[in-house]
Write an enzyme that holds these catalytic residues in place. Sequence first.
Site, PDB file in Angstrom:
ATOM      1  N   ASP A  13     -70.465  84.363  -4.688  1.00  0.00           N
ATOM      2  CA  ASP A  13     -71.746  84.342  -5.179  1.00  0.00           C
ATOM      3  C   ASP A  13     -72.424  85.500  -5.348  1.00  0.00           C
ATOM      4  O   ASP A  13     -71.762  86.805  -5.170  1.00  0.00           O
ATOM      5  CB  ASP A  13     -72.534  83.505  -4.002  1.00  0.00           C
ATOM      6  CG  ASP A  13     -73.983  83.401  -4.076  1.00  0.00           C
ATOM      7  OD1 ASP A  13     -74.403  82.840  -4.796  1.00  0.00           O
ATOM      8  OD2 ASP A  13     -74.412  84.082  -3.128  1.00  0.00           O
ATOM      9  N   ASP A  15     -76.344  86.481  -6.172  1.00  0.00           N
ATOM     10  CA  ASP A  15     -77.414  86.701  -5.072  1.00  0.00           C
ATOM     11  C   ASP A  15     -77.368  86.753  -3.481  1.00  0.00           C
ATOM     12  O   ASP A  15     -77.091  85.507  -3.066  1.00  0.00           O
ATOM     13  CB  ASP A  15     -78.734  85.998  -5.626  1.00  0.00           C
ATOM     14  CG  ASP A  15     -79.105  86.169  -6.899  1.00  0.00           C
ATOM     15  OD1 ASP A  15     -80.061  86.947  -7.469  1.00  0.00           O
ATOM     16  OD2 ASP A  15     -78.379  85.746  -7.759  1.00  0.00           O
ATOM     17  N   ASP A 173     -73.089  82.966   1.177  1.00  0.00           N
ATOM     18  CA  ASP A 173     -73.989  83.392   2.151  1.00  0.00           C
ATOM     19  C   ASP A 173     -75.190  82.507   2.434  1.00  0.00           C
ATOM     20  O   ASP A 173     -75.842  82.503   3.080  1.00  0.00           O
ATOM     21  CB  ASP A 173     -75.129  84.550   1.495  1.00  0.00           C
ATOM     22  CG  ASP A 173     -76.015  84.262   0.469  1.00  0.00           C
ATOM     23  OD1 ASP A 173     -75.415  83.642  -0.442  1.00  0.00           O
ATOM     24  OD2 ASP A 173     -77.153  84.679   0.499  1.00  0.00           O
TER      25      ASP A 173
END
Length: 232
Positions: A13, A15, A173
């Site tokens: 990922d 961001d 996240d």
Amino acid sequence: MSRGTPVRAALIDLDGTLLDTAPDIAAAANRMLALLGLPERSLEEIRRFVGQGTTRLVQRCVDSAGPDPGALEHSLELFGRCYEEESGRRTREYPGVREGLQQLARAGIALACVTNKLARFTLPLLERTGLSAFFAEVVCGDTVPRLKPDAMPYVHACKKLGIATGEALVIGDSGNDVAAARAAGCRVVCVPYGYSEGRTVSSLGCDALVEDLRAAARFIETENRRAKEEPR
């Protein structure tokens, strides 16, 4: 993915996992809100809005900010213009990102960046931060028709890399990363920092929490050593 299957690729990922982009997103969002005559949002609020793509981010910023916020299309246009100017100004790599990517590359692990951020924002940002060279594939929020938490972005990345989804490990996240990984048949680990939309990372149901990308690289090394040692 069974524990006896070697990991051949990491799908990472952007961001909140590779880069702390929230300060630039917040700057752009608040410029948009000012142009719409709406009150600004705090950085912490906007951190909680990140993760489901640009359209959802703008909706979250605008919808509950006041009456008659303007057409979504107009708001998106304003945000896009502002974010293109702000992107990269305050964005920083999280600790261990570059070293972790280097470890993974040295181990022969194929790398893809899989994000809900639009390509017009993602590709320049990866170039600007010097991370683009690490990735064989980049799957953005407009690469395929559906966003994470749908499985499609990860399935597409695996096809482009020429591997089965069971041979990929997702590093993320948020709950979106975990749900999409599960739906695609990938294993998934999460970092404890980043943007989890207000949820505790330990509640996301990932296979493991890893301190950073260096720890993720060590996790893959351990998994591959175990796979090699297991009897066929």
